[in-house]
Structures are given as structure tokens and as C-alpha cells.
Design an enzyme around this catalytic site. Structure first.
Site, PDB file in Angstrom:
ATOM      1  N   LYS A   1       0.820  -1.208   0.000  1.00  0.00           N
ATOM      2  CA  LYS A   1       0.000   0.000   0.000  1.00  0.00           C
ATOM      3  C   LYS A   1       0.865   1.275   0.000  1.00  0.00           C
ATOM      4  O   LYS A   1       2.081   1.207  -0.040  1.00  0.00           O
ATOM      5  CB  LYS A   1      -0.971  -0.047   1.171  1.00  0.00           C
ATOM      6  CG  LYS A   1      -1.875  -1.290   1.138  1.00  0.00           C
ATOM      7  CD  LYS A   1      -2.738  -1.376  -0.143  1.00  0.00           C
ATOM      8  CE  LYS A   1      -3.308  -2.755  -0.422  1.00  0.00           C
ATOM      9  NZ  LYS A   1      -4.379  -3.191   0.427  1.00  0.00           N
TER      10      LYS A   1
HETATM   11  C1  LIG Z   1      -5.423  -4.371   0.618  1.00  0.00           C
HETATM   12  C2  LIG Z   1      -6.861  -4.081   0.653  1.00  0.00           C
HETATM   13  C3  LIG Z   1      -7.654  -4.353   1.777  1.00  0.00           C
HETATM   14  C4  LIG Z   1      -7.146  -5.126   2.947  1.00  0.00           C
HETATM   15  O1  LIG Z   1      -6.028  -4.580   3.529  1.00  0.00           O
HETATM   16  P1  LIG Z   1      -5.186  -5.428   4.587  1.00  0.00           P
HETATM   17  O2  LIG Z   1      -4.492  -4.376   5.392  1.00  0.00           O
HETATM   18  O3  LIG Z   1      -4.234  -6.279   3.788  1.00  0.00           O
HETATM   19  O4  LIG Z   1      -6.121  -6.244   5.383  1.00  0.00           O
HETATM   20  C5  LIG Z   1      -8.975  -3.965   1.776  1.00  0.00           C
HETATM   21  N1  LIG Z   1      -9.521  -3.350   0.711  1.00  0.00           N
HETATM   22  C6  LIG Z   1      -8.809  -3.080  -0.400  1.00  0.00           C
HETATM   23  C7  LIG Z   1      -9.475  -2.365  -1.541  1.00  0.00           C
HETATM   24  C8  LIG Z   1      -7.455  -3.458  -0.486  1.00  0.00           C
HETATM   25  O5  LIG Z   1      -6.758  -3.216  -1.588  1.00  0.00           O
END
Ligand SMILES: *Cc1c(COP(=O)(O)O)cnc(C)c1O
Length: 375
Positions: A181
């Protein structure tokens, strides 16, 4: 060349913060988490921020905050990561999958309105790739229908949209610090709200039902409150083991300082891609990126010969991906699926290209050249 699709940008600052936590010998839920929560709330302009161990956990708890009756429906886009919809199932609710806007690939507002019925209790817009959902339209509509709004902000971190940072438009905003992210804590997440009453149980819900700050208790051993009953706690709500820990927060505090620069670098790269890919036949940008206005977790294209192009790029050492196979096509979700015809067909043309803050200009040029050279 071996160019990764995503890569965390971490270094000495993160290590220094981890070292400080080691020296304090406090690496679980503690002062770093408290500090990171305060910093994040300031950064996005929310009343409160609560740190958890993933955005998946944040979404689970965000829905749980409302105590919706079992079996009610939640509107979610089909074009998103699994967690947006699994969080609905965790809460014994039913996902209603909504098609994508053909231009932005965000939740299609007309389809959302068409699929709404009296059993719907919430909507979870996802700012897909980082591009804002028109919240100035969605939020008033949801209010009128009595729906709660939970923003899935896993693809955005700090972008201002019409005067408010994304994540503060709805009732609750959920961010991800997973390693792919915009900034990372290894794994981690943050939930924010401007309605503190909504979050009255969240600290307990993220830590097995116990609303107690062990760090503060440990400090109180040495202050004047010596006869406080430090061992006392009550369990009033069903909680989970979802807390963030001080090692993750140590990384997060360093990353947050770098986030504006990392976001700026991502925007620069996206601009290079947009310029470099202009006029290439059979290739267009995934969505109308506005890199000078918003931050984006993904860059991608829509390609006529997607599969061949992906294999061609792989042979050149360039990683690509597909984000996502629409959830309405996944076996787990087909029992709930509602016609999402546009995105189910369009997803076969989508591909994600490398985007991370450490990508060099040479690497970006190399990707562009190899797309241009594809015949
Ligand atoms: C990565 C992601 C999540 C989940 O994030 P985590 O921190 O890995 O649990 C939720 N929604 C979207 C759109 C994502 O890309």
C-alpha cells in the site's frame, strides 16, 4: 531487469524507531500505537484514529460498530479486494455487488441506486486505485436512505477531495498499511471517525473485549495512584485479537513522515507513464488519473491484447498484475452475485503496471519502451 509490481520503501528511519522500541522493551500494544493513532488522526483531520493489525480487521470492526441485525444487506463494489466483502460476511450480513463506473472503475452510482432495497443498511465505497468516489453525491444519497457509509481507503492515504480528506467523508474510514500500500507497517490498518460515540467500544473490540491501556497501567506503578486496582478489567463486548503493536507502529511513524514524499514520487511516475503511453494503439490508462490532485496506490492500463502483453512484459522482467477479478465472479461470492456485466467483461482488459516510490526513471522508461515495442 527485474521490476517489481509493488515494493515497500523502508530504511534507516524505520530501523531507528524499531531500535527505540527494543530499548524500551515494549513491543506489543503500547505508546507507539498511541502516538501513531494521534499522528494519523491529525494527518487525515479526524477526531479519532484507532490502530489495528490490518484493513481487513478495520473493515470487520467498522461494520460491527453499528450492530446491524443479521441478514441485512451491504452494498459493495464488485471490483475490489476480497476483504471489502468478507468483512460483510464476518458480520453475518449479505453483500450486494455493484458494477463499476465505466470511466473511473469506482462503484457505479446508478447501479448502486438501482440495487438498493429496504434491507440495505450500509454501503462501502472503495476509492479504487486511489481515485475518489464522488462522495458529495454518495453521502447525501446514503443519508437520505438511512445507510451508513464506510470508506475503504486501502488505495488512498491523505488525498484531499473537495475540501475533505478521503476517509473522513463517511461514518468510518479504513486504511491499510499492508506492504503493497501507499505506506506500510508490514501489516496494519487504521480506522477513523469524526463521531467518537461510534468508537466507544472499538478499543475493546480490537483487543479481546478489554478496554484497558496496559502501557498506562505500567506507568501508574510509579506514580501517586499506587493503590489503584491495576488488575481490574471488565469484558462487556465481543472482541478480537486485532490490535496494532508497537513494532508496526514504529515503522508506521517513520513511514508517515515520508508519506507526502512517497505520494509525490508515485504521482511523478504516473505522469511519466501517462505521457509515455499516450497514443499507443490498443492501450489506454485504467482511469482518468489526476496525479497532481490525488495519490494512487496503483497505476494500470486497459489493453486490447492484455494476456499477450502481460506475457511479453514478463519475458522482459517486468511484473504486472490484474486488480481485480471482480468478486461477483469468485466462487465464494457467486451465491450473492448480482449482475455486474460491465466490470466482469472489462476486467479482462485490465492490467496493473509497476508502481512504488523507489521505482527509478530508467525503470519507468524501460516499462514504457517495452509496451510501445509490443506488436
Ligand atoms: C489491501 C486491501 C484491503 C485489505 O487490507 P489489509 O491491510 O491487507 O487487510 C482492503 N480493501 C482493499 C481495496 C485493499 O486493496
Amino acid at each position: 531487469m527485474n521490476i517489481r509490481l509493488f515494493k515497500p520503501s523502508v530504511g534507516q528511519e524505520e530501523l531507528d524507531n524499531i531500535k527505540a522500541a527494543f530499548e524500551r522493551s515494549w513491543i506489543g500494544l503500547g505508546p507507539n500505537v498511541n502516538e501513531f493513532e494521534e499522528e494519523w488522526a491529525k494527518f487525515v483531520g479526524s477526531e479519532i484514529a484507532i490502530g489495528v493489525n490490518s484493513a481487513t480487521a478495520a473493515l470487520h470492526l467498522a461494520i460491527a460498530c453499528f450492530n446491524f441485525p443479521k441478514g441485512k444487506k451491504v452494498l459493495v463494489p464488485s471490483q475490489t479486494f476480497a476483504a471489502t466483502a468478507t468483512a460483510v460476511l464476518y458480520n453475518d450480513l449479505v453483500p450486494v455487488f455493484v458494477d463499476s463506473d465505466p470511466v473511473t472503475l469506482g462503484i457505479d452510482l446508478d447501479d448502486m441506486k438501482a440495487k438498493y432495497d429496504e434491507d440495505c443498511v450500509a454501503v462501502i465505497p472503495v476509492h479504487y486505485a486511489g481515485h475518489p468516489v464522488p462522495m458529495e453525491v454518495l453521502v447525501p444519497w446514503a443519508k437520505e436512505k438511512g445507510l451508513r457509509v464506510i470508506e475503504d481507503c486501502a488505495h488512498t492515504a491523505g488525498a484531499m477531495y473537495k475540501g475533505k480528506i478521503l476517509g473522513t467523508w463517511g461514518d468510518i474510514g479504513c486504511y491499510s498499511f499492508e506492504e503493497k500500500k501507499l505506506m506500510t507497517t508490514g501489516d496494519g490498518g487504521m480506522m477513523v471517525t469524526n463521531d467518537p460515540e461510534l468508537f466507544k467500544d472499538v478499543k475493546a473490540m480490537r483487543w479481546v473485549g478489554i478496554d484497558k491501556d496496559n502501557w498506562k497501567t505500567a506507568q501508574s506503578y510509579t506514580d501517586e495512584k499506587r493503590d489503584a486496582m491495576h488488575w481490574f478489567y471488565e469484558i462487556n463486548v465481543l472482541g478480537y485479537k486485532y490490535n496494532m503493536n508497537d513494532l508496526a507502529a514504529a515503522i508506521g511513524l517513520a513511514q508517515l513522515k515520508k508519506l507526502p514524499a512517497m505520494n509525490a514520487r508515485r504521482s511523478e511516475i504516473i505522469q511519466k507513464y501517462m505521457d509515455g503511453l499516450q497514443g499507443v494503439e490498443g492501450v489506454m490508462p485504467l482511469l482518468p488519473f489526476e496525479p497532481s490532485n490525488y495519490c494512487y496506490q496503483m497505476f494500470g492500463i486497459r489493453a486490447d491484447r492484455r494476456d499477450e502483453l502481460m506475457i511479453h512484459l514478463k519475458s522482459k522482467g517486468i511484473a504486472t498484475g490484474c486488480h481485480y477479478t471482480p468478486l461477483s465472479m469468485q466462487p465464494l461470492f457467486t451465491p450473492y452475485a448480482k449482475d455486474c456485466g460491465f466490470i466482469e467483461a472489462e476486467s479482462e482488459r485490465l492490467m496493473t503496471l509497476p508502481l512504488h516510490a523507489d521505482l527509478t526513471d530508467e525503470e519507468v522508461e524501460y516499462v514504457i519502451e517495452n509496451i510501445r515495442a509490443f506488436k
